[in-house]
Motif scaffolding. Structure first.
Motif: not given
Length: 373
Positions: A71-75, A92-95, A100-102, A104-111
């Motif tokens: 949620g913080e990342a989305e903001v 979890s699959e929900m998360k 994927i949404g992030l 798709e918005d072009g975020v260079d994401l790491k978890i």
């Protein structure tokens, strides 16, 4: 109501105040340290949860931001942040769908990953998509919360990641949160050195097996200037250092005059000269008195300029302070309170009233307030 140009003491209470000069000084100090060491800065936004403050950190030289929750990342992504580490286990699959949404918005994401089954589930999910997810292995450096044990367990998990179809290993990181339980500066120094060594040695063990580790990241406001000087560390992730608070002062990490966040409170009761009641209870000051077994503060916040007061107890809307000696305070007087734990207090409010030398200059949203999913 336009509050710009007003004295902070003309505001209603309780109000969350942010000293812009102290904030910028703290942000610049983090950036200067990282630059001096030749390493990256990726501050944690869970402290401030503010797009405006994150932008200031990027302008000062941060390479990206760290968040605790999706949620913080989305903001932050909605606010223009494009390089985000979510330093929290996700399985979890929900998360995963939200990840994927992030992307798709072009975020260079790491978890964060710290479990073989987690890696398997992430790989199976992302194999059905067109995306490759970058993961960082979380190492347990002594907090005993999340994280695999350093050394062999890291290598085993790294092998699992590099042999997966849809995951990319980007780094190894840790959080020495147990530094908040330290009893001395010397103990904090020991924890910081251990934190860094566990990450560096784990990375070196992986590279001996032919598994490159581009990023070796450490965090924790009490330890980042210690761990960040260890050879082989490439990144630091302090969060609370943007604001500081009474707990950091109690640990010996900083001083009250560097604390950027305060609560403006009103005196709503004075009783027999021995008790003063403020309109800041647990719903604003929160109940922290330390962390991880260490009560590093006295009371539930530091009342600036009134050493005779100790906020001894909180109910939801009342802060009850005992008076040691005499006090000049009377009904409707206003005081500034430095919270024990800035991160939890910021999450209680919708906005920061930003001031310079006690005059309001702006109002900023606490954008990611309540984003705990």
């Amino acid at each position: 109501m336009d509050r710009k140009g007003k004295s902070i003491y003309h505001l209603d209470t309780p109000t969350l105040l942010l000293d812009i000069d102290k904030l910028k000084e703290n942000i610049n100090e983090m950036a200067a340290f990282a630059k001096m060491q030749g390493i990256s800065l990726r501050p944690h936004i869970k402290t401030h949860k503010s797009i405006e403050i994150a932008k200031l950190q990027l302008e000062a030289g941060a390479v990206g931001v760290t968040t605790a929750k999706i949620g913080e990342a989305e903001v932050m992504a909605a606010g223009g942040m494009k390089d985000i580490l979510i330093a929290y286990p996700i399985s979890s699959e929900m998360k995963m769908k939200r990840l994927i949404g992030l992307m798709e918005d072009g975020v260079d994401l790491k978890i964060s990953v710290d479990h073989v089954q987690q890696v398997e589930w992430l790989d199976a999910f992302f194999e059905q998509t067109s995306y490759t997810l970058q993961v960082w292995i979380k190492v347990n450096s002594g907090l005993n919360r999340c994280g695999v044990e350093p050394g062999d367990e890291v290598v085993q998990l790294a092998r699992k990641v590099v042999n997966s179809a849809s995951l990319k290993l980007g780094g190894i990181f840790t959080h020495a949160g147990h530094s908040y339980g330290a009893k001395s500066i010397e103990e904090i120094e020991q924890i910081g050195l251990q934190e860094a060594r566990m990450v560096v040695e784990s990375a070196e063990a992986c590279e001996k097996e032919g598994i490159p580790i581009p990023v070796r990241s450490v965090g924790s406001t009490p330890t980042y200037k210690i761990a960040g000087q260890v050879k082989g560390i490439t990144e630091v992730r302090p969060g609370n250092a943007a604001f500081f608070d009474a707990i950091q002062v109690g640990l010996g990490v900083t001083s009250f005059d560097k604390c950027a966040l305060t609560l403006l409170a009103s005196v709503v009761g004075v009783y027999q000269g021995s008790r003063v009641v403020l309109d800041t209870g647990s719903k604003s000051l929160c109940l922290d008195k330390g962390a991880h077994g260490n009560q590093s503060v006295s009371g539930f916040g530091h009342v600036v300029g009134h050493p005779e007061l100790t906020i001894e107890r909180l109910s939801e809307e009342h802060g009850v302070a005992i008076v040691n000696g005499e006090t000049s305070l009377s009904l409707n007087d206003k005081v500034l309170v430095i919270p024990n734990h800035a991160c939890t207090v910021a999450n209680q409010f919708e906005e920061y009233v930003v001031h310079q030398n006690g005059v309001v200059v702006d109002v900023w949203k606490v954008d990611a307030r309540g984003k705990v999913q």
